[in-house]
Design a protein around this motif. Structure first.
Motif, PDB file in Angstrom:
ATOM      1  N   CYS A 105       0.802  -1.171   0.037  1.00 50.49           N
ATOM      2  CA  CYS A 105      -0.078   0.030  -0.081  1.00 50.49           C
ATOM      3  C   CYS A 105       0.805   1.367   0.087  1.00 50.49           C
ATOM      4  O   CYS A 105       0.464   2.340  -0.585  1.00 50.49           O
ATOM      5  CB  CYS A 105      -0.923   0.087   1.178  1.00 50.49           C
ATOM      6  SG  CYS A 105      -2.373  -1.241   1.160  1.00 50.49           S
ATOM      7  N   ARG A 106       1.910   1.337   0.575  1.00 45.62           N
ATOM      8  CA  ARG A 106       2.916   2.275   0.676  1.00 45.62           C
ATOM      9  C   ARG A 106       3.481   2.686  -0.610  1.00 45.62           C
ATOM     10  O   ARG A 106       3.501   3.709  -1.141  1.00 45.62           O
ATOM     11  CB  ARG A 106       4.009   2.138   1.734  1.00 45.62           C
ATOM     12  CG  ARG A 106       3.667   2.232   3.137  1.00 45.62           C
ATOM     13  CD  ARG A 106       3.093   3.791   3.720  1.00 45.62           C
ATOM     14  NE  ARG A 106       4.092   4.667   3.512  1.00 45.62           N
ATOM     15  CZ  ARG A 106       4.584   5.185   4.422  1.00 45.62           C
ATOM     16  NH1 ARG A 106       4.417   4.815   5.851  1.00 45.62           N
ATOM     17  NH2 ARG A 106       5.682   6.027   4.161  1.00 45.62           N
ATOM     18  N   LEU A 107       3.700   1.481  -1.389  1.00 43.28           N
ATOM     19  CA  LEU A 107       4.156   1.635  -2.823  1.00 43.28           C
ATOM     20  C   LEU A 107       3.205   2.078  -3.561  1.00 43.28           C
ATOM     21  O   LEU A 107       3.623   2.811  -4.573  1.00 43.28           O
ATOM     22  CB  LEU A 107       5.004   0.270  -3.338  1.00 43.28           C
ATOM     23  CG  LEU A 107       6.214  -0.283  -2.409  1.00 43.28           C
ATOM     24  CD1 LEU A 107       6.586  -1.854  -2.986  1.00 43.28           C
ATOM     25  CD2 LEU A 107       7.358   0.829  -2.328  1.00 43.28           C
ATOM     26  N   VAL A 108       1.806   1.866  -3.470  1.00 38.18           N
ATOM     27  CA  VAL A 108       0.846   2.297  -4.541  1.00 38.18           C
ATOM     28  C   VAL A 108       0.615   3.674  -4.313  1.00 38.18           C
ATOM     29  O   VAL A 108       0.359   4.424  -5.217  1.00 38.18           O
ATOM     30  CB  VAL A 108      -0.470   1.352  -4.212  1.00 38.18           C
ATOM     31  CG1 VAL A 108      -1.561   1.736  -4.857  1.00 38.18           C
ATOM     32  CG2 VAL A 108      -0.049  -0.235  -4.455  1.00 38.18           C
TER      33      VAL A 108
ATOM     34  N   GLY B 272      -0.052   7.728  -6.540  1.00 41.09           N
ATOM     35  CA  GLY B 272      -1.145   8.578  -6.263  1.00 41.09           C
ATOM     36  C   GLY B 272      -2.047   7.921  -5.406  1.00 41.09           C
ATOM     37  O   GLY B 272      -1.961   6.590  -4.853  1.00 41.09           O
ATOM     38  N   SER B 273      -3.170   8.685  -5.255  1.00 37.89           N
ATOM     39  CA  SER B 273      -4.298   8.164  -4.124  1.00 37.89           C
ATOM     40  C   SER B 273      -5.712   8.349  -4.846  1.00 37.89           C
ATOM     41  O   SER B 273      -6.554   8.771  -4.250  1.00 37.89           O
ATOM     42  CB  SER B 273      -4.271   9.130  -2.941  1.00 37.89           C
ATOM     43  OG  SER B 273      -4.294  10.339  -3.384  1.00 37.89           O
ATOM     44  N   GLY B 274      -5.793   8.039  -6.173  1.00 35.92           N
ATOM     45  CA  GLY B 274      -7.046   8.171  -6.955  1.00 35.92           C
ATOM     46  C   GLY B 274      -7.734   6.749  -6.583  1.00 35.92           C
ATOM     47  O   GLY B 274      -7.680   5.963  -5.579  1.00 35.92           O
ATOM     48  N   THR B 275      -8.916   6.654  -7.308  1.00 30.51           N
ATOM     49  CA  THR B 275      -9.753   5.751  -7.235  1.00 30.51           C
ATOM     50  C   THR B 275      -9.031   4.303  -7.547  1.00 30.51           C
ATOM     51  O   THR B 275      -9.432   3.203  -6.891  1.00 30.51           O
ATOM     52  CB  THR B 275     -11.181   5.763  -8.118  1.00 30.51           C
ATOM     53  OG1 THR B 275     -11.721   7.019  -7.815  1.00 30.51           O
ATOM     54  CG2 THR B 275     -11.845   4.592  -7.921  1.00 30.51           C
TER      55      THR B 275
ATOM     56  N   PHE C 167      -4.973   4.176   5.924  1.00 29.08           N
ATOM     57  CA  PHE C 167      -3.987   5.080   5.988  1.00 29.08           C
ATOM     58  C   PHE C 167      -3.736   5.982   4.866  1.00 29.08           C
ATOM     59  O   PHE C 167      -3.861   5.739   3.549  1.00 29.08           O
ATOM     60  CB  PHE C 167      -2.653   4.042   5.933  1.00 29.08           C
ATOM     61  CG  PHE C 167      -1.320   4.822   5.942  1.00 29.08           C
ATOM     62  CD1 PHE C 167      -0.926   5.485   7.133  1.00 29.08           C
ATOM     63  CD2 PHE C 167      -0.504   4.797   4.834  1.00 29.08           C
ATOM     64  CE1 PHE C 167       0.498   5.952   6.836  1.00 29.08           C
ATOM     65  CE2 PHE C 167       0.613   5.324   4.685  1.00 29.08           C
ATOM     66  CZ  PHE C 167       1.270   6.177   5.893  1.00 29.08           C
ATOM     67  N   THR C 168      -3.330   7.308   5.033  1.00 17.36           N
ATOM     68  CA  THR C 168      -3.114   8.114   3.961  1.00 17.36           C
ATOM     69  C   THR C 168      -1.721   8.868   4.596  1.00 17.36           C
ATOM     70  O   THR C 168      -1.755   9.512   5.784  1.00 17.36           O
ATOM     71  CB  THR C 168      -3.983   9.164   3.903  1.00 17.36           C
ATOM     72  OG1 THR C 168      -4.530  10.036   5.191  1.00 17.36           O
ATOM     73  CG2 THR C 168      -5.148   8.538   3.295  1.00 17.36           C
TER      74      THR C 168
END
Length: 217
Positions: free
Chosen positions: A149-152, A156-159, A214-215
């Motif tokens: 998830c950190r790598l993704v 970016g943080s889109g859909t 997490f963001t």
């Protein structure tokens, strides 16, 4: 038998059979002492044991390998790694992320202790530290999910990013739950397994929710 008192046995008559005195085993494994072992060999042996437990978790199956030789090194490393990744403070942020690290650390260990006490109260045959060992090592899939998830999130943080993270977290949540229940299944009474599995489900669900929501700051 009064008549047997006058019966004598000649010393020339051989006595049949064998009389052996049991002695302790002289096998190298039983006589081996780690007190005379070099520190390097001790560390390497412990690292191999931790690595074997990681392999057992990544390939869930009913096995008592994690229960016979318990240790808390692996769970400690996984807990610290997950807490460090979840604190998520930016490098230039004034907040050092200390409270977040403490919260994650306490949630993981306190949850594992509660589940262990619940298992013992329900009549489980597993020991306290064996249960902590299993629950701690089974956090490994969720730690991998946090890393992915950190790598993704770096892209970016889109859909699309959320969908990918959702799939990864759900898959690793199921993996952790199945792995822990597979290891702990044989230590519980048959009619109370559901009461033991439910807290485990909630435990890994809370950790999974923390990872999914997490963001980075």
């Amino acid at each position: 038998f009064p008549g047997l008192a006058d019966v004598s046995i000649s010393g020339d008559i051989p006595v049949e059979g064998e009389i052996t005195v049991p002695v302790g085993s002289n096998s190298p494994d039983e006589d081996y002492s780690t007190l005379d072992e070099p520190v390097k060999d001790t560390i390497m042996r412990d690292l191999k044991a931790v690595g074997k437990k990681f392999v057992h978790v990544m390939y869930p199956k009913k096995s008592s390998a994690l229960l016979r030789d318990w240790d808390l090194w692996g769970p400690l490393v996984l807990c610290v790694s997950l807490a460090l990744m979840l604190q998520g403070g930016a490098a230039d942020s004034k907040d050092d992320g200390g409270p977040q690290f403490a919260e994650v650390f306490v949630i993981i260990w306190f949850g594992a202790v509660v589940i262990t006490l619940n298992s013992k109260l329900l009549g489980g045959t597993i020991s306290f530290f064996q249960s902590l060992c299993v629950l701690g090592y089974c956090v490994l899939p969720l730690t991998v999910a946090m890393l992915v998830c950190r790598l993704v999130l770096l892209a970016g943080s889109g859909t699309i990013s959320f969908i990918i993270r959702l799939i990864v977290v759900v898959a690793m949540f199921g993996w952790s739950t199945l792995a822990s229940t597979a290891f702990l299944a044989d230590s519980q009474p048959p009619n109370r397994k559901a009461l033991v599995v439910y807290p485990i489900f909630l435990f890994y669900f809370v950790i999974s929710w923390m990872i999914l929501t997490f963001t980075p700051q």
